[in-house]
Design a protein around this motif. Structure first.
Motif, PDB file in Angstrom:
ATOM      1  N   THR A  11       1.028  -1.273   0.027  1.00  0.00           N
ATOM      2  CA  THR A  11       0.048   0.134  -0.052  1.00  0.00           C
ATOM      3  C   THR A  11       0.906   1.213  -0.010  1.00  0.00           C
ATOM      4  OG1 THR A  11      -1.822  -1.375   1.204  1.00  0.00           O
ATOM      5  CG2 THR A  11      -1.902   1.260   1.285  1.00  0.00           C
ATOM      6  N   VAL A  12       1.848   1.141   0.667  1.00  0.00           N
ATOM      7  CA  VAL A  12       2.920   2.453   0.882  1.00  0.00           C
ATOM      8  C   VAL A  12       3.337   2.421  -0.736  1.00  0.00           C
ATOM      9  CG1 VAL A  12       5.273   3.190   1.385  1.00  0.00           C
ATOM     10  CG2 VAL A  12       3.722   1.977   3.130  1.00  0.00           C
ATOM     11  N   LYS A  13       3.796   1.426  -1.245  1.00  0.00           N
ATOM     12  CA  LYS A  13       4.365   1.634  -2.720  1.00  0.00           C
ATOM     13  C   LYS A  13       3.265   2.347  -3.796  1.00  0.00           C
ATOM     14  CE  LYS A  13       7.827  -1.912  -2.332  1.00  0.00           C
ATOM     15  NZ  LYS A  13       8.349  -3.311  -2.683  1.00  0.00           N
ATOM     16  N   SER A  14       2.023   1.607  -3.558  1.00  0.00           N
ATOM     17  CA  SER A  14       1.033   2.070  -4.373  1.00  0.00           C
ATOM     18  C   SER A  14       0.594   3.658  -4.269  1.00  0.00           C
ATOM     19  CB  SER A  14      -0.288   1.255  -4.658  1.00  0.00           C
ATOM     20  OG  SER A  14      -0.724   1.262  -3.303  1.00  0.00           O
ATOM     21  N   ARG A  15       0.339   3.923  -2.763  1.00  0.00           N
ATOM     22  CA  ARG A  15       0.089   5.305  -2.636  1.00  0.00           C
ATOM     23  C   ARG A  15       1.459   6.272  -3.052  1.00  0.00           C
ATOM     24  NH1 ARG A  15      -2.154   5.801   3.505  1.00  0.00           N
ATOM     25  NH2 ARG A  15      -4.176   4.418   3.095  1.00  0.00           N
ATOM     26  N   LEU A  16       2.650   5.906  -2.911  1.00  0.00           N
ATOM     27  CA  LEU A  16       3.791   6.674  -3.146  1.00  0.00           C
ATOM     28  C   LEU A  16       3.819   6.840  -4.818  1.00  0.00           C
ATOM     29  CD1 LEU A  16       6.190   8.126  -2.077  1.00  0.00           C
ATOM     30  CD2 LEU A  16       7.447   5.965  -2.380  1.00  0.00           C
ATOM     31  N   TYR A  17       3.401   5.879  -5.567  1.00  0.00           N
ATOM     32  CA  TYR A  17       3.488   5.677  -6.975  1.00  0.00           C
ATOM     33  C   TYR A  17       2.323   6.965  -7.361  1.00  0.00           C
ATOM     34  CZ  TYR A  17       2.625   4.665 -11.900  1.00  0.00           C
ATOM     35  OH  TYR A  17       2.578   5.018 -13.207  1.00  0.00           O
ATOM     36  N   GLU A  18       1.051   6.767  -6.857  1.00  0.00           N
ATOM     37  CA  GLU A  18      -0.019   7.665  -7.349  1.00  0.00           C
ATOM     38  C   GLU A  18       0.517   9.118  -6.673  1.00  0.00           C
ATOM     39  OE1 GLU A  18      -3.442   5.997  -5.607  1.00  0.00           O
ATOM     40  OE2 GLU A  18      -3.182   4.164  -6.810  1.00  0.00           O
ATOM     41  N   ALA A  19       1.048   9.147  -5.642  1.00  0.00           N
ATOM     42  CA  ALA A  19       1.304  10.726  -4.996  1.00  0.00           C
ATOM     43  C   ALA A  19       2.572  11.239  -5.892  1.00  0.00           C
ATOM     44  CB  ALA A  19       2.005  10.575  -3.738  1.00  0.00           C
ATOM     45  N   ARG A  20       3.270  10.458  -6.180  1.00  0.00           N
ATOM     46  CA  ARG A  20       4.281  11.088  -7.385  1.00  0.00           C
ATOM     47  C   ARG A  20       3.619  11.523  -8.672  1.00  0.00           C
ATOM     48  NH1 ARG A  20       8.448   6.254  -6.257  1.00  0.00           N
ATOM     49  NH2 ARG A  20       9.826   7.108  -4.694  1.00  0.00           N
ATOM     50  N   GLU A  21       2.725  10.847  -9.056  1.00  0.00           N
ATOM     51  CA  GLU A  21       2.168  11.005 -10.420  1.00  0.00           C
ATOM     52  C   GLU A  21       1.346  12.365 -10.141  1.00  0.00           C
ATOM     53  OE1 GLU A  21       2.114   9.858 -13.695  1.00  0.00           O
ATOM     54  OE2 GLU A  21       4.020   8.832 -12.755  1.00  0.00           O
ATOM     55  N   ARG A  22       0.703  12.260  -9.184  1.00  0.00           N
ATOM     56  CA  ARG A  22      -0.192  13.639  -8.836  1.00  0.00           C
ATOM     57  C   ARG A  22       0.760  14.836  -8.577  1.00  0.00           C
ATOM     58  NH1 ARG A  22      -2.926  10.204  -5.294  1.00  0.00           N
ATOM     59  NH2 ARG A  22      -4.955   9.562  -6.345  1.00  0.00           N
ATOM     60  N   LEU A  23       1.869  14.582  -8.096  1.00  0.00           N
ATOM     61  CA  LEU A  23       2.773  15.789  -7.954  1.00  0.00           C
ATOM     62  C   LEU A  23       3.315  16.343  -9.276  1.00  0.00           C
ATOM     63  CD1 LEU A  23       5.207  15.135  -4.806  1.00  0.00           C
ATOM     64  CD2 LEU A  23       3.881  17.121  -5.302  1.00  0.00           C
ATOM     65  N   ARG A  24       3.637  15.265  -9.899  1.00  0.00           N
ATOM     66  CA  ARG A  24       4.143  15.511 -11.546  1.00  0.00           C
ATOM     67  C   ARG A  24       3.073  16.411 -12.139  1.00  0.00           C
ATOM     68  NH1 ARG A  24       3.354  13.766 -16.298  1.00  0.00           N
ATOM     69  NH2 ARG A  24       2.240  11.822 -15.572  1.00  0.00           N
ATOM     70  N   LEU A  25       1.935  15.893 -12.230  1.00  0.00           N
ATOM     71  CA  LEU A  25       0.924  16.760 -12.751  1.00  0.00           C
ATOM     72  C   LEU A  25       0.732  18.047 -12.202  1.00  0.00           C
ATOM     73  CD1 LEU A  25      -1.866  13.848 -13.218  1.00  0.00           C
ATOM     74  CD2 LEU A  25      -0.408  15.098 -15.022  1.00  0.00           C
ATOM     75  N   ILE A  26       0.771  18.408 -11.197  1.00  0.00           N
ATOM     76  CA  ILE A  26       0.606  19.588 -10.239  1.00  0.00           C
ATOM     77  C   ILE A  26       1.772  20.466 -10.672  1.00  0.00           C
ATOM     78  CG2 ILE A  26       0.584  20.782  -8.034  1.00  0.00           C
ATOM     79  CD1 ILE A  26      -0.726  18.611  -7.014  1.00  0.00           C
ATOM     80  N   LEU A  27       2.939  20.146 -10.604  1.00  0.00           N
ATOM     81  CA  LEU A  27       4.254  20.649 -10.869  1.00  0.00           C
ATOM     82  C   LEU A  27       4.013  21.111 -12.400  1.00  0.00           C
ATOM     83  CD1 LEU A  27       6.554  19.058  -8.713  1.00  0.00           C
ATOM     84  CD2 LEU A  27       5.723  21.343  -8.464  1.00  0.00           C
ATOM     85  N   HIS A  28       3.611  20.125 -13.118  1.00  0.00           N
ATOM     86  CA  HIS A  28       3.654  20.265 -14.729  1.00  0.00           C
ATOM     87  C   HIS A  28       2.705  21.383 -15.219  1.00  0.00           C
ATOM     88  CE1 HIS A  28       4.174  19.564 -19.041  1.00  0.00           C
ATOM     89  NE2 HIS A  28       2.917  19.547 -19.176  1.00  0.00           N
ATOM     90  N   GLU A  29       1.483  21.455 -14.496  1.00  0.00           N
ATOM     91  CA  GLU A  29       0.368  22.421 -14.776  1.00  0.00           C
ATOM     92  C   GLU A  29       1.017  23.979 -14.158  1.00  0.00           C
ATOM     93  OE1 GLU A  29      -2.901  21.536 -12.464  1.00  0.00           O
ATOM     94  OE2 GLU A  29      -3.365  19.714 -13.621  1.00  0.00           O
ATOM     95  N   LYS A  30       1.702  23.896 -13.236  1.00  0.00           N
ATOM     96  CA  LYS A  30       2.430  25.173 -12.758  1.00  0.00           C
ATOM     97  C   LYS A  30       3.252  25.634 -13.874  1.00  0.00           C
ATOM     98  CE  LYS A  30       0.404  26.458  -8.907  1.00  0.00           C
ATOM     99  NZ  LYS A  30      -0.304  27.422  -8.659  1.00  0.00           N
TER     100      LYS A  30
END
Length: 171
Positions: free
Chosen positions: A147-166
């Motif tokens: 669960t840690v690994k899957s949350r981390l993967y999803e969180a990194r993807e969300r961060l990437r999208l947020i930073l890309h939008e900025k």
């Protein structure tokens, strides 16, 4: 910890000295607010000493106290009014050669972190800022390693999208 459990009340100072900065940094990364982080750190130490009878010495003390810090940070975030936004108003453009580019980048990452949900933020902070292993994160959050690994993967993807939008936003 053993000294404190054996009745040496002065040993509490050593525990505070050892963990205060790390707990504060965790709370700060979780909440994004200095005053909240200070309050959380104090609350966690108070609760730790009050609930010492619930500590099981078979497990690592840092996992127990970090879990308390994550929980208290989540409680503070729940009590907050939903006023955290990433768009704070018009920003002044910064010249390419500005000497504080790293400060600007750090600020963008901090804001992006605040754009994540609390559970995603917790795994990112524990892994990338506090350098915990997957197992340590699982122990602190009381969830399976997978669960840690899957949350981390999803969180990194969300961060990437947020930073890309900025980055893509027009000036």
């Amino acid at each position: 910890m053993r000294q404190f459990l054996d009745g040496d009340r002065e040993a509490a100072n050593g525990l505070v000295d050892r963990y205060q900065k790390r707990l504060y940094n965790l709370a700060l990364r979780m909440t994004g607010d200095v005053l909240d982080a200070e309050d959380i750190t104090q609350t966690v130490f108070l609760n730790a000493f009050l609930k010492l009878s619930t500590y099981d010495p078979r497990f690592k003390f840092f996992s127990w106290i970090y879990r308390m810090t994550v929980n208290e940070s989540l409680n503070v975030l729940k009590r907050r009014k939903p006023s955290v936004t990433l768009e704070g108003g018009p920003e002044m453009p910064v010249a390419e050669s500005a000497p504080d580019r790293s400060a600007e980048a750090e600020d963008r990452v901090r804001k992006a972190l605040l754009g994540l949900g609390p559970n995603d933020r917790a795994v990112v902070v524990l892994k990338h800022f506090l350098l915990f292993s997957y197992q340590e994160i699982a122990d602190v959050l009381e969830i399976p390693v997978q669960t840690v690994k899957s949350r981390l993967y999803e969180a990194r993807e969300r961060l990437r999208l947020i930073l890309h939008e900025k980055i893509e936003e027009p000036c």
